[in-house]
Write an enzyme that holds these catalytic residues in place. Structure first.
Site, short mmCIF file in Angstrom:
data_model
loop_
_atom_site.label_atom_id
_atom_site.label_comp_id
_atom_site.label_asym_id
_atom_site.label_seq_id
_atom_site.Cartn_x
_atom_site.Cartn_y
_atom_site.Cartn_z
N ASP A 209 -2.91 1.10 -0.95
CA ASP A 209 -1.73 1.61 -1.63
C ASP A 209 -0.70 2.12 -0.63
OD1 ASP A 209 -2.95 1.13 -4.04
OD2 ASP A 209 -3.56 3.20 -4.37
N LYS A 210 0.56 2.04 -1.00
CA LYS A 210 1.66 2.51 -0.16
C LYS A 210 1.40 3.92 0.38
CE LYS A 210 6.56 3.81 -0.66
NZ LYS A 210 6.39 5.28 -0.81
#
Length: 348
Positions: free
Chosen positions: A164-165
């Site tokens: 995830d970012k």
């Protein structure tokens, strides 16, 4: 029948992999009985507003993006019956071909076949709608340059798993087509027969009653909130298994080691929230626990508020090299923000 259409909407969402797909669902009214499928869709105001031509709709149908009831339908000329539930998943526009960008990378291992990067929080892995530039792929194109021999005939880095970012930590990327295929098989196997270790450090709210455990609960797209995943029924979700172990407790919070047996979108975040211990700083799955900060000392509360992301770090990555078969193991220390959080919680 409206409830039936919503149920089908939830089901088709799980059939598509792109997180940004738009879902449209309809119930065929009596006056539309006998109408061709492509014509029926072309007359829907929602699809007209989305600028989807009849030709584009026909292409989406043929690509398997539509279901009637639980059954995928690829025949645009199919005649509809009153009351049928029709669901169409529309992918976002393809992003422009990614370009090399001079973005600093922390490369912990690299050879002719692959490289392992310690990704900082805030860096998107792959270009997508809304994140066409400034991604890990853009950085890798600049870093690798001519050393990329091509993935599927195109000179690009091969992404076989994503972080995830706002999650930091280790990610492996293929530089050759052969390495990409080998790593893809490895991650599809989930470490059942082939050597693969993925362990994350997660700061969660509360203290589990046991020192270790396993969460085995299917994960699928949330029916009404498209940006979220959720624990769902076996029929609607994909199997997901997370093993966790308590590393340290801080009274109002804990540090867990979470080992993935499968790799579903947001898996640790969803599973930890499912057992009542959502990740600290997770605004998507732990928003209801914001008031827990009142239980912390001023220093710990300040560290949580300064975090600005979920407290999750991909700390350990081990796998068999797809070319040499050597077993590799990489470990990443907590980044500065999570190290500060740990210190503040320990002094709580």
């Amino acid at each position: 029948m409206r409830e039936g259409a919503e149920k089908i909407a939830g089901e088709i969402v799980d059939l598509v992999e792109e997180e940004e797909d738009l879902l449209f669902s309809f119930e065929v009214p009596p006056e539309a009985a006998g109408t061709r499928l492509d014509r029926f869709l072309a007359e829907r105001p929602e699809l007209v507003a989305a600028h989807l031509s009849r030709t584009r709709l026909k292409s989406l149908i043929e690509d398997g993006r539509l279901t009637i009831g639980p059954v995928p339908v690829r025949d645009a000329s199919r005649r509809l019956a009153a009351g049928e539930a029709v669901a169409l998943a529309v992918p976002p526009p393809e992003p422009a071909e990614p370009q090399p960008e001079n973005i600093p990378l922390n490369v912990v291992f690299e050879d002719a076949h692959l490289l392992v990067v310690d990704k900082p929080a805030g860096l998107v892995v792959h270009p997508a709608h809304g994140h066409e530039t400034g991604t890990l792929v853009n950085a890798l194109l600049a870093h690798c340059g001519a050393s990329l021999s091509g993935i599927g005939g195109v000179k690009k880095p091969g992404i076989v798993h994503r972080i995830d970012k706002d999650t930091s930590g280790l990610i492996v990327v293929a530089k050759t087509d052969a390495a990409h295929k080998g790593l893809s098989r490895l991650f599809e196997d989930h470490g059942r027969k082939l050597h693969l270790v993925r362990e994350y450090l997660a700061f969660v709210w509360g203290v589990p009653e046991r020192v270790r455990g396993t969460v085995e609960a299917p994960i699928g797209r949330h029916v009404t909130q498209r940006e979220k995943m959720a624990v769902v029924s076996e029929e609607r979700g994909r199997d997901a298994v997370t093993h966790w172990e308590l590393i340290e407790s801080f009274g109002a919070a804990s540090l867990l080691a979470c080992r993935l047996e499968t790799g579903r979108t947001h898996q640790i975040r969803v599973h930890m929230a499912h057992i009542g211990h959502p990740l600290i700083g997770d605004s998507t799955y732990g928003a209801g626990f914001k008031t827990k900060t009142a239980l912390l000392s001023p220093a710990a509360r300040g560290a949580v508020e300064a975090l600005g992301r979920q407290a999750l770090h991909a700390a350990t990555l081990g796998f068999a090299h797809p070319a040499t078969r050597e077993e590799l193991l990489f470990e990443s220390e907590l980044p500065a923000d999570l190290a500060a959080l740990r210190e503040a919680l320990a002094g709580n």
